[in-house]
Scaffold this motif. Structure first.
Motif, mmCIF file in Angstrom:
data_model
loop_
_atom_site.group_PDB
_atom_site.id
_atom_site.type_symbol
_atom_site.label_atom_id
_atom_site.label_comp_id
_atom_site.label_asym_id
_atom_site.label_seq_id
_atom_site.Cartn_x
_atom_site.Cartn_y
_atom_site.Cartn_z
ATOM 1 N N THR A 6 49.085 41.177 71.257
ATOM 2 C CA THR A 6 48.978 40.598 72.601
ATOM 3 C C THR A 6 48.290 41.589 73.535
ATOM 4 O OG1 THR A 6 51.006 39.342 72.223
ATOM 5 C CG2 THR A 6 50.261 39.539 74.496
ATOM 6 N N PHE A 7 48.723 42.842 73.479
ATOM 7 C CA PHE A 7 48.135 43.860 74.340
ATOM 8 C C PHE A 7 46.693 44.152 73.951
ATOM 9 C CE2 PHE A 7 47.435 48.279 75.731
ATOM 10 C CZ PHE A 7 47.600 48.077 77.094
ATOM 11 N N ALA A 8 46.412 44.200 72.649
ATOM 12 C CA ALA A 8 45.045 44.456 72.182
ATOM 13 C C ALA A 8 44.098 43.347 72.642
ATOM 14 C CB ALA A 8 45.027 44.589 70.665
ATOM 15 N N ILE A 9 44.559 42.109 72.603
ATOM 16 C CA ILE A 9 43.738 40.986 73.081
ATOM 17 C C ILE A 9 43.514 41.113 74.582
ATOM 18 C CG2 ILE A 9 43.723 38.478 73.460
ATOM 19 C CD1 ILE A 9 44.941 38.236 70.609
ATOM 20 N N LEU A 10 44.547 41.503 75.317
ATOM 21 C CA LEU A 10 44.400 41.727 76.756
ATOM 22 C C LEU A 10 43.338 42.797 77.026
ATOM 23 C CD1 LEU A 10 45.199 41.429 79.736
ATOM 24 C CD2 LEU A 10 47.060 43.037 79.289
ATOM 25 N N LEU A 11 43.368 43.889 76.281
ATOM 26 C CA LEU A 11 42.361 44.942 76.463
ATOM 27 C C LEU A 11 40.960 44.430 76.152
ATOM 28 C CD1 LEU A 11 44.074 48.123 74.983
ATOM 29 C CD2 LEU A 11 43.661 47.559 77.375
ATOM 30 N N GLU A 12 40.852 43.660 75.081
ATOM 31 C CA GLU A 12 39.541 43.111 74.699
ATOM 32 C C GLU A 12 39.004 42.177 75.782
ATOM 33 O OE1 GLU A 12 36.393 43.316 72.114
ATOM 34 O OE2 GLU A 12 38.257 44.446 72.007
ATOM 35 N N LEU A 13 39.869 41.349 76.321
ATOM 36 C CA LEU A 13 39.450 40.431 77.387
ATOM 37 C C LEU A 13 39.099 41.185 78.666
ATOM 38 C CD1 LEU A 13 42.056 37.553 76.952
ATOM 39 C CD2 LEU A 13 39.633 37.503 76.327
ATOM 40 N N SER A 14 39.748 42.315 78.893
ATOM 41 C CA SER A 14 39.482 43.059 80.123
ATOM 42 C C SER A 14 38.137 43.776 80.092
ATOM 43 C CB SER A 14 40.601 44.064 80.394
ATOM 44 O OG SER A 14 40.554 45.132 79.489
ATOM 45 N N LYS A 15 37.594 44.012 78.889
ATOM 46 C CA LYS A 15 36.320 44.727 78.840
ATOM 47 C C LYS A 15 35.108 43.811 78.763
ATOM 48 C CE LYS A 15 36.106 45.781 73.902
ATOM 49 N NZ LYS A 15 36.065 46.849 72.912
ATOM 50 N N LYS A 16 35.315 42.533 78.558
ATOM 51 C CA LYS A 16 34.207 41.574 78.508
ATOM 52 C C LYS A 16 34.509 40.429 79.475
ATOM 53 C CE LYS A 16 33.095 42.389 73.673
ATOM 54 N NZ LYS A 16 32.943 41.772 72.357
ATOM 55 N N SER A 17 33.460 39.844 80.024
ATOM 56 C CA SER A 17 33.693 38.729 80.938
ATOM 57 C C SER A 17 34.127 37.475 80.186
ATOM 58 C CB SER A 17 32.456 38.452 81.789
ATOM 59 O OG SER A 17 31.366 38.129 80.956
ATOM 60 N N ILE A 18 33.638 37.323 78.962
ATOM 61 C CA ILE A 18 34.017 36.164 78.154
ATOM 62 C C ILE A 18 33.832 36.523 76.679
ATOM 63 C CG2 ILE A 18 31.789 34.983 78.126
ATOM 64 C CD1 ILE A 18 33.480 32.394 78.797
ATOM 65 N N VAL A 19 34.745 36.058 75.852
ATOM 66 C CA VAL A 19 34.696 36.350 74.420
ATOM 67 C C VAL A 19 35.188 35.108 73.667
ATOM 68 C CG1 VAL A 19 36.977 37.426 74.448
ATOM 69 C CG2 VAL A 19 35.401 37.990 72.642
ATOM 70 N N SER A 20 34.600 34.846 72.532
ATOM 71 C CA SER A 20 34.982 33.644 71.790
ATOM 72 C C SER A 20 36.287 33.873 71.030
ATOM 73 C CB SER A 20 33.886 33.240 70.799
ATOM 74 O OG SER A 20 33.848 34.133 69.707
ATOM 75 N N ALA A 21 37.014 32.795 70.785
ATOM 76 C CA ALA A 21 38.255 32.864 70.012
ATOM 77 C C ALA A 21 37.957 33.353 68.601
ATOM 78 C CB ALA A 21 38.938 31.499 69.984
ATOM 79 N N LYS A 22 36.824 32.946 68.045
ATOM 80 C CA LYS A 22 36.453 33.382 66.693
ATOM 81 C C LYS A 22 36.216 34.884 66.661
ATOM 82 C CE LYS A 22 33.273 32.588 62.848
ATOM 83 N NZ LYS A 22 33.950 33.607 62.119
ATOM 84 N N GLU A 23 35.557 35.411 67.688
ATOM 85 C CA GLU A 23 35.312 36.842 67.749
ATOM 86 C C GLU A 23 36.635 37.620 67.790
ATOM 87 O OE1 GLU A 23 33.091 40.078 70.676
ATOM 88 O OE2 GLU A 23 32.616 37.952 70.879
ATOM 89 N N LEU A 24 37.578 37.140 68.607
ATOM 90 C CA LEU A 24 38.892 37.780 68.665
ATOM 91 C C LEU A 24 39.618 37.664 67.329
ATOM 92 C CD1 LEU A 24 40.098 36.628 72.197
ATOM 93 C CD2 LEU A 24 39.481 38.954 71.518
ATOM 94 N N ALA A 25 39.549 36.484 66.735
ATOM 95 C CA ALA A 25 40.214 36.251 65.448
ATOM 96 C C ALA A 25 39.652 37.187 64.379
ATOM 97 C CB ALA A 25 40.056 34.796 65.028
#
Length: 104
Positions: A6-25
């Protein structure tokens, strides 16, 4: 493991304006369905996420949001700093995340 993701996803979202669910997955080796479960957890914690459909779509955090708005106490801030410090990242990235999360 769940809180870490959960925290790692939050960090990833905070560094990009938009990211795809597939990229996160792909990055975290989970299913896209799990990505949306983690997003629900972020939203339950008060993080205003959004999704955008289409070719340039994805997931993001609303622009005017700051973690500071969650009223983190000193214990929470110190805990998040320790988590960031323990991530396998260059010092510049760690400093960026700490600043981005308004911990200092």
């Amino acid at each position: 493991m769940k809180n870490y993701l959960t925290f790692a996803i939050l960090l990833e979202l905070s560094k990009k304006s938009i990211v795809s669910a597939k990229e996160l997955a792909d990055k975290f080796e989970i299913s896209t369905r799990s990505v949306y479960r983690y997003l629900n957890e972020l939203e339950s914690a008060g993080i205003p996420t959004f999704t955008k459909q289409g070719k340039n779509g994805g997931i993001g955090i609303k622009k005017n949001f700051a973690i500071e708005g969650l009223f983190l106490n000193e214990f929470d801030k110190n805990f998040l700093k320790k988590v960031i410090d323990n991530l396998n990242l260059p010092i510049e990235k760690k400093e960026y995340y700490i600043q981005k999360l308004l911990l200092e």
